[in-house]
Design an enzyme around this catalytic site. Sequence first.
Site, PDB file in Angstrom:
ATOM      1  N   GLU A   1       0.078  13.998   1.686  1.00  0.00           N
ATOM      2  CA  GLU A   1       0.825  13.337   2.747  1.00  0.00           C
ATOM      3  C   GLU A   1       0.232  13.684   4.115  1.00  0.00           C
ATOM      4  O   GLU A   1      -0.554  14.634   4.236  1.00  0.00           O
ATOM      5  CB  GLU A   1       2.292  13.788   2.683  1.00  0.00           C
ATOM      6  CG  GLU A   1       2.983  13.497   1.346  1.00  0.00           C
ATOM      7  CD  GLU A   1       3.286  12.014   1.116  1.00  0.00           C
ATOM      8  OE1 GLU A   1       2.736  11.150   1.833  1.00  0.00           O
ATOM      9  OE2 GLU A   1       4.086  11.718   0.213  1.00  0.00           O
TER      10      GLU A   1
ATOM     11  N   ASN B   1       1.446   5.305   4.538  1.00  0.00           N
ATOM     12  CA  ASN B   1       1.383   6.337   5.583  1.00  0.00           C
ATOM     13  C   ASN B   1       0.012   7.011   5.619  1.00  0.00           C
ATOM     14  O   ASN B   1      -0.171   8.035   6.263  1.00  0.00           O
ATOM     15  CB  ASN B   1       2.494   7.376   5.387  1.00  0.00           C
ATOM     16  CG  ASN B   1       2.349   8.147   4.074  1.00  0.00           C
ATOM     17  OD1 ASN B   1       1.402   7.937   3.312  1.00  0.00           O
ATOM     18  ND2 ASN B   1       3.281   9.045   3.802  1.00  0.00           N
TER      19      ASN B   1
ATOM     20  N   ASP C   1      -2.589  12.611  -9.617  1.00  0.00           N
ATOM     21  CA  ASP C   1      -1.322  13.294  -9.366  1.00  0.00           C
ATOM     22  C   ASP C   1      -0.299  13.058 -10.467  1.00  0.00           C
ATOM     23  O   ASP C   1      -0.486  12.207 -11.340  1.00  0.00           O
ATOM     24  CB  ASP C   1      -0.749  12.873  -8.003  1.00  0.00           C
ATOM     25  CG  ASP C   1      -0.850  11.358  -7.760  1.00  0.00           C
ATOM     26  OD1 ASP C   1      -0.965  10.610  -8.751  1.00  0.00           O
ATOM     27  OD2 ASP C   1      -0.816  10.934  -6.605  1.00  0.00           O
TER      28      ASP C   1
ATOM     29  N   HIS D   1      -1.586   8.257   2.960  1.00  0.00           N
ATOM     30  CA  HIS D   1      -1.843   9.298   1.963  1.00  0.00           C
ATOM     31  C   HIS D   1      -2.861   8.849   0.923  1.00  0.00           C
ATOM     32  O   HIS D   1      -3.039   7.662   0.658  1.00  0.00           O
ATOM     33  CB  HIS D   1      -0.538   9.812   1.322  1.00  0.00           C
ATOM     34  CG  HIS D   1       0.133   8.887   0.363  1.00  0.00           C
ATOM     35  ND1 HIS D   1       1.488   8.954   0.086  1.00  0.00           N
ATOM     36  CD2 HIS D   1      -0.342   7.875  -0.408  1.00  0.00           C
ATOM     37  CE1 HIS D   1       1.790   8.038  -0.807  1.00  0.00           C
ATOM     38  NE2 HIS D   1       0.695   7.370  -1.124  1.00  0.00           N
TER      39      HIS D   1
HETATM   40  P1  PGA Z   1       0.514   1.250  -4.276  1.00  0.00           P
HETATM   41  O1  PGA Z   1       0.482   2.791  -3.881  1.00  0.00           O
HETATM   42  O2  PGA Z   1      -0.766   0.988  -5.013  1.00  0.00           O
HETATM   43  O3  PGA Z   1       1.705   1.126  -5.155  1.00  0.00           O
HETATM   44  O4  PGA Z   1       0.610   0.480  -3.020  1.00  0.00           O
HETATM   45  C1  PGA Z   1      -0.661   3.344  -3.321  1.00  0.00           C
HETATM   46  C2  PGA Z   1      -0.393   4.768  -2.957  1.00  0.00           C
HETATM   47  O5  PGA Z   1       0.740   5.078  -2.532  1.00  0.00           O
HETATM   48  O6  PGA Z   1      -1.312   5.583  -3.068  1.00  0.00           O
END
Ligand code: PGA
Length: 249
Positions: free
Chosen positions: A143, A136, A67, A138
């Site tokens: 999302e 969450n 992304d 994702h």
């Molecule tokens: P993080 O993010 O590795 O900073 O915990 C993971 C994500 O949101 O996909």
Amino acid sequence: MKINIVKNIDELSLLAARKIIERVRKQPTTVLGLATGSTPLGTYYKLVQDYRDNKTSYKHVTTFNLDEYVGLTSADQNSYNYYMREHLFKSININPNQTFLPNGVGIDPAIECDKYEAKISESGGIDLQILGLGENGHIGFNEPGTSFSSRTHVVSLAESTREANSRYFNSLSDVPTKAITMGIETIMEAREVLLLVSGERKAKVLREVLEGTITEKVPATVLRNHSNITIIADEAAVKCLTKHCQISS
Ligand code: PGA
């Protein structure tokens, strides 16, 4: 599904890096799917260390990131383009023309999504996709509520995601509201997936991912339908799992 439980983020990074290195050595033209965020940082650091010490070559490797924010140029320190250059690409012998991220500053982001899909297909598809897990549920910026049949698309970021990511920006209002992300179906087409999960703040969602219903409300639950997925999780992240789920299968 295999679950490797390790002590902490250091061990997670070492194991993940070993798996990537092994793959690249076996198949020098590997197409890697890459993730950003805090979880894979240590893994990239280990890849750089290994490159220095053992000269594992990335000359023929192609990469696709999951992304990118809409509106941030590659020079912006908060863009994922910048992140990848700083943390990995500039320190290994990868050809910059073979590293791809969605273009978040194209005139028409929807066209950029189609171009990205075409580029992935042209490269023969992703061999090994590295994934982090959002609190969450994702994956990429898909999302909760994203269709399991989504392809690369433009998303409006959930407020919880903007808040979680605001730690990298001067203020919450600086966090972009939109991003381009590989779709869930795009991710599921990777021939192999490596999901990295670290820390107590992921413990609840990891339980949902492994033990809850497979639902678009928790995008990462779809990964249970993947035929070749390995999860590397540290002890803090598996805290909420039942015993049954802690056994590698
Ligand atoms: P993080 O993010 O590795 O900073 O915990 C993971 C994500 O949101 O996909």
